[in-house]
Write a protein that holds these residues in place. Structure first.
Motif, PDB file in Angstrom:
ATOM      1  N   GLY A   3     -35.820 -46.091 -27.074  1.00 43.69           N
ATOM      2  CA  GLY A   3     -35.968 -44.794 -26.425  1.00 43.69           C
ATOM      3  C   GLY A   3     -35.497 -43.619 -27.257  1.00 43.69           C
ATOM      4  O   GLY A   3     -35.711 -42.468 -26.876  1.00 43.69           O
ATOM      5  N   THR A   4     -34.846 -43.889 -28.389  1.00 45.26           N
ATOM      6  CA  THR A   4     -34.433 -42.789 -29.265  1.00 45.26           C
ATOM      7  C   THR A   4     -35.645 -42.286 -30.040  1.00 45.26           C
ATOM      8  O   THR A   4     -36.705 -42.917 -30.045  1.00 45.26           O
ATOM      9  N   LEU A   5     -35.479 -41.145 -30.688  1.00 44.87           N
ATOM     10  CA  LEU A   5     -36.561 -40.546 -31.468  1.00 44.87           C
ATOM     11  C   LEU A   5     -36.147 -40.383 -32.917  1.00 44.87           C
ATOM     12  O   LEU A   5     -35.005 -40.021 -33.205  1.00 44.87           O
ATOM     13  N   GLY A  20     -23.818 -35.889 -32.968  1.00 43.13           N
ATOM     14  CA  GLY A  20     -23.138 -35.620 -31.708  1.00 43.13           C
ATOM     15  C   GLY A  20     -23.498 -34.270 -31.107  1.00 43.13           C
ATOM     16  O   GLY A  20     -23.220 -34.021 -29.938  1.00 43.13           O
ATOM     17  N   LYS A  21     -24.138 -33.400 -31.893  1.00 41.78           N
ATOM     18  CA  LYS A  21     -24.497 -32.069 -31.396  1.00 41.78           C
ATOM     19  C   LYS A  21     -25.700 -32.158 -30.471  1.00 41.78           C
ATOM     20  O   LYS A  21     -26.678 -32.825 -30.753  1.00 41.78           O
ATOM     21  N   SER A  22     -25.624 -31.457 -29.345  1.00 41.66           N
ATOM     22  CA  SER A  22     -26.765 -31.351 -28.431  1.00 41.66           C
ATOM     23  C   SER A  22     -27.649 -30.197 -28.886  1.00 41.66           C
ATOM     24  O   SER A  22     -27.163 -29.126 -29.222  1.00 41.66           O
ATOM     25  N   GLY A  68     -32.122 -32.948 -26.959  1.00 41.25           N
ATOM     26  CA  GLY A  68     -31.377 -34.196 -27.047  1.00 41.25           C
ATOM     27  C   GLY A  68     -30.128 -34.060 -27.897  1.00 41.25           C
ATOM     28  O   GLY A  68     -29.761 -32.964 -28.324  1.00 41.25           O
ATOM     29  N   GLU A  69     -29.518 -35.206 -28.138  1.00 41.78           N
ATOM     30  CA  GLU A  69     -28.294 -35.280 -28.933  1.00 41.78           C
ATOM     31  C   GLU A  69     -28.597 -35.941 -30.265  1.00 41.78           C
ATOM     32  O   GLU A  69     -29.257 -36.992 -30.313  1.00 41.78           O
ATOM     33  N   ILE A  70     -28.111 -35.348 -31.346  1.00 39.42           N
ATOM     34  CA  ILE A  70     -28.315 -35.930 -32.672  1.00 39.42           C
ATOM     35  C   ILE A  70     -27.451 -37.186 -32.803  1.00 39.42           C
ATOM     36  O   ILE A  70     -26.234 -37.134 -32.623  1.00 39.42           O
ATOM     37  N   LEU A  71     -28.123 -38.296 -33.096  1.00 33.20           N
ATOM     38  CA  LEU A  71     -27.445 -39.582 -33.247  1.00 33.20           C
ATOM     39  C   LEU A  71     -27.191 -39.938 -34.708  1.00 33.20           C
ATOM     40  O   LEU A  71     -26.240 -40.641 -35.019  1.00 33.20           O
ATOM     41  N   LYS A  87     -32.219 -38.565 -36.164  1.00 36.52           N
ATOM     42  CA  LYS A  87     -32.482 -39.432 -35.010  1.00 36.52           C
ATOM     43  C   LYS A  87     -31.879 -38.718 -33.810  1.00 36.52           C
ATOM     44  O   LYS A  87     -30.774 -38.167 -33.888  1.00 36.52           O
ATOM     45  N   LEU A  88     -32.610 -38.730 -32.712  1.00 30.10           N
ATOM     46  CA  LEU A  88     -32.236 -37.954 -31.536  1.00 30.10           C
ATOM     47  C   LEU A  88     -32.303 -38.831 -30.293  1.00 30.10           C
ATOM     48  O   LEU A  88     -33.240 -39.623 -30.139  1.00 30.10           O
ATOM     49  N   LYS A  89     -31.317 -38.674 -29.414  1.00 32.79           N
ATOM     50  CA  LYS A  89     -31.366 -39.300 -28.091  1.00 32.79           C
ATOM     51  C   LYS A  89     -31.898 -38.223 -27.145  1.00 32.79           C
ATOM     52  O   LYS A  89     -31.196 -37.252 -26.850  1.00 32.79           O
ATOM     53  N   PRO A  90     -33.171 -38.348 -26.696  1.00 30.23           N
ATOM     54  CA  PRO A  90     -33.746 -37.284 -25.873  1.00 30.23           C
ATOM     55  C   PRO A  90     -33.056 -37.185 -24.516  1.00 30.23           C
ATOM     56  O   PRO A  90     -32.673 -38.191 -23.929  1.00 30.23           O
ATOM     57  N   SER A  91     -32.909 -35.948 -24.029  1.00 31.23           N
ATOM     58  CA  SER A  91     -32.270 -35.744 -22.728  1.00 31.23           C
ATOM     59  C   SER A  91     -33.294 -35.607 -21.600  1.00 31.23           C
ATOM     60  O   SER A  91     -32.956 -35.802 -20.444  1.00 31.23           O
TER      61      SER A  91
END
Length: 145
Positions: free
Chosen positions: A29-31, A55-57, A82-85, A110-114
């Motif tokens: 699910g990450t991007l 960690g930054k949104s 999202g949040e930068i992973l 890489k981003l964890k979409p919100s």
């Protein structure tokens, strides 16, 4: 894969056409996010990559990194919030790899979409990619990659 005016545009990615960025949805699910070949052609050889911190949104259409070439300095904008992973340390060491392989080793963050479900509807994918980029290239007066 779509090819428009010599620019490769894999049709399995999601594109924010206006911002010339792509996102690949990973199995978890990450991007993975990067610049299009079109953006790389416009910018020229990338010489600097300055990503936001892990960690930054980031809000949709806000910068995840700044890149610089000999003729351009500018933001690469998030296709969704999202949040930068993760950031690409290999690109930090050799920014030109963005130009050499924008869809694989030249990825940017890489981003964890919100809000993937809500925001991804505005992205272009599949068979619509070539048409969307052809229209953008026409509007921009772009000759080709």
């Amino acid at each position: 894969m779509a090819t428009v005016r010599g620019c490769n545009l894999p049709d399995d990615l999601f594109y924010n056409v206006d911002n010339n960025v792509w996102a690949r949805r990973e199995g978890d699910g990450t991007l993975t996010i990067g610049m299009t070949a079109y953006a790389c052609s416009l910018a020229g050889e990338i010489v600097s990559y300055t990503p936001k911190k892990v960690g930054k949104s980031i809000d949709q259409n806000k910068s995840v990194t700044t890149v610089e070439s000999g003729k351009w300095v500018g933001p690469v904008k998030a296709p969704v919030a999202g949040e930068i992973l993760a950031i690409n340390d290999a690109v930090a060491a050799k920014p030109g790899s963005i130009n050499a392989d924008p869809y694989a080793s030249g990825w940017l963050v890489k981003l964890k979409p919100s809000n993937w479900e809500g925001e991804s509807a505005g992205l272009v994918t599949g068979g619509a990619v070539a048409t969307a980029f052809e229209a953008k290239m026409n509007a921009d007066g772009f000759g080709g990659c």
